[in-house]
Motif scaffolding. Structure first.
Motif, mmCIF file in Angstrom:
data_model
loop_
_atom_site.group_PDB
_atom_site.id
_atom_site.type_symbol
_atom_site.label_atom_id
_atom_site.label_comp_id
_atom_site.label_asym_id
_atom_site.label_seq_id
_atom_site.Cartn_x
_atom_site.Cartn_y
_atom_site.Cartn_z
ATOM 1 N N ASN A 86 43.105 49.244 39.242
ATOM 2 C CA ASN A 86 41.974 48.840 40.536
ATOM 3 C C ASN A 86 43.635 49.022 41.713
ATOM 4 O OD1 ASN A 86 40.264 47.201 39.340
ATOM 5 N ND2 ASN A 86 41.184 45.620 39.380
ATOM 6 N N LYS A 87 43.020 49.709 42.904
ATOM 7 C CA LYS A 87 44.633 49.685 44.007
ATOM 8 C C LYS A 87 45.227 48.649 44.287
ATOM 9 C CE LYS A 87 41.072 52.402 46.897
ATOM 10 N NZ LYS A 87 41.839 54.083 45.960
ATOM 11 N N PRO A 88 46.394 49.194 44.811
ATOM 12 C CA PRO A 88 47.318 47.640 45.082
ATOM 13 C C PRO A 88 46.494 46.772 46.108
ATOM 14 C CG PRO A 88 48.906 50.106 44.768
ATOM 15 C CD PRO A 88 47.576 49.939 44.747
ATOM 16 N N ILE A 89 47.164 45.774 46.313
ATOM 17 C CA ILE A 89 46.190 44.423 46.750
ATOM 18 C C ILE A 89 47.090 44.774 48.514
ATOM 19 C CG2 ILE A 89 45.934 41.897 47.538
ATOM 20 C CD1 ILE A 89 45.625 42.104 44.562
ATOM 21 N N PRO A 90 47.296 44.967 49.883
ATOM 22 C CA PRO A 90 47.744 44.758 50.923
ATOM 23 C C PRO A 90 48.268 43.187 50.681
ATOM 24 C CG PRO A 90 45.631 46.173 51.079
ATOM 25 C CD PRO A 90 44.843 45.575 49.730
#
Length: 271
Positions: free
Chosen positions: A234-238
């Motif tokens: 999963n993409k990193p969380i902003p």
């Protein structure tokens, strides 16, 4: 940040912040022979502790995490950040003000080490580093990145505008003009970049606001393959309120990436 991202960001931040400082120096954790290197700017000093916490809590932690800050910030560290310093995480100060400092100083300080860069406005999944390192074991001479774009050229060999550089969806994939995107994390093996990487006069002239482009040019000049990881996850969380100041505003929205890549191509005769 998109509205739908807010709940996950808020929940993740609360979860990370709740971990006691004494529990972050996890001496029992398996250590990877990796230096994680990053930088930050004044507007993010109050939130970057969340990024650092996510790095300290990796399933397999790095042997060192180094945050490179401009010398003028030495007296302005919030307690949320300064209290995290331990045997793994340290802050070092330099004169350089551009984003290139996230890598070039670690390259000089640890020339024989694997260095992984990441961004300062994101919270990273606990297996983020382990997944990069697993692919390094398979491709020890390659630059490995979880997120990439494929640099596009026109029919005449001239670089196409940045909005035509498609986000790469293929995994375990390599191509000569595959460019690592820094926010996903990028692993650099020792000696994978051309010696010009440390030429400050040159990178400030050609890519003053685009360290990703500079490092791509340096890997290409060194003949180093770039590969998208086999398991990007999963993409990193902003982090909420982290984008008040961002290079994206000039590099993407105003097509600054295109202008800086064109400068690189003309100087190094890439096209």
């Amino acid at each position: 940040m998109k509205l739908k991202e807010l709940p996950l960001s808020w929940w993740t931040a609360r979860k990370l912040a709740a971990v006691k400082v004494s529990e972050l120096e996890r001496k029992e954790a398996l250590v990877l022979p990796v230096i994680v290197s990053l930088t930050s700017i004044p507007s993010r000093l109050d939130i970057i502790h969340l990024t650092i916490r996510s790095l300290l809590l990796q399933s397999k932690r790095p042997e060192k995490i180094i945050l490179w800050l401009n010398e003028q910030l030495r007296e302005y560290l919030p307690a949320s950040l300064s209290q995290l310093q331990n045997s793994v995480f340290e802050i070092r100060y330099v004169e350089l003000t551009c984003s290139h400092r996230k890598l070039i100083h670690s390259l000089a300080a640890f020339p024989e080490k694997i260095i992984v860069t990441c961004d300062d406005d994101l919270m990273y999944n606990s297996t983020w580093l382990e997944r990069l390192y697993d692919d390094h074991l398979r491709y020890p001479r390659s630059v490995i990145a979880h997120e990439c774009r494929l640099i596009a050229f026109s029919g005449r060999g001239v670089p196409a505008p940045y909005d035509q550089w498609k986000t790469e969806s293929r995994t375990d994939f390599s191509a000569p003009w595959l460019m690592p995107i820094g926010y996903g994390g990028v692993l650099y093996p020792p000696h994978s970049l051309h010696e010009d990487v440390q030429n400050r006069e040159l990178f400030l002239q050609l890519t003053p606001r685009a360290d990703d482009l500079w490092f791509k040019a340096m890997s290409y000049r060194a003949g180093t393959e770039t590969r998208r990881s086999s398991n990007p996850g999963n993409k990193p969380i902003p982090i909420i309120a982290s984008q008040k100041e961002s290079l994206k505003k000039t590099n993407v929205k105003q097509d600054g990436n295109y202008q800086q890549w064109l400068a690189l191509c003309e100087y190094y005769k890439f096209c």
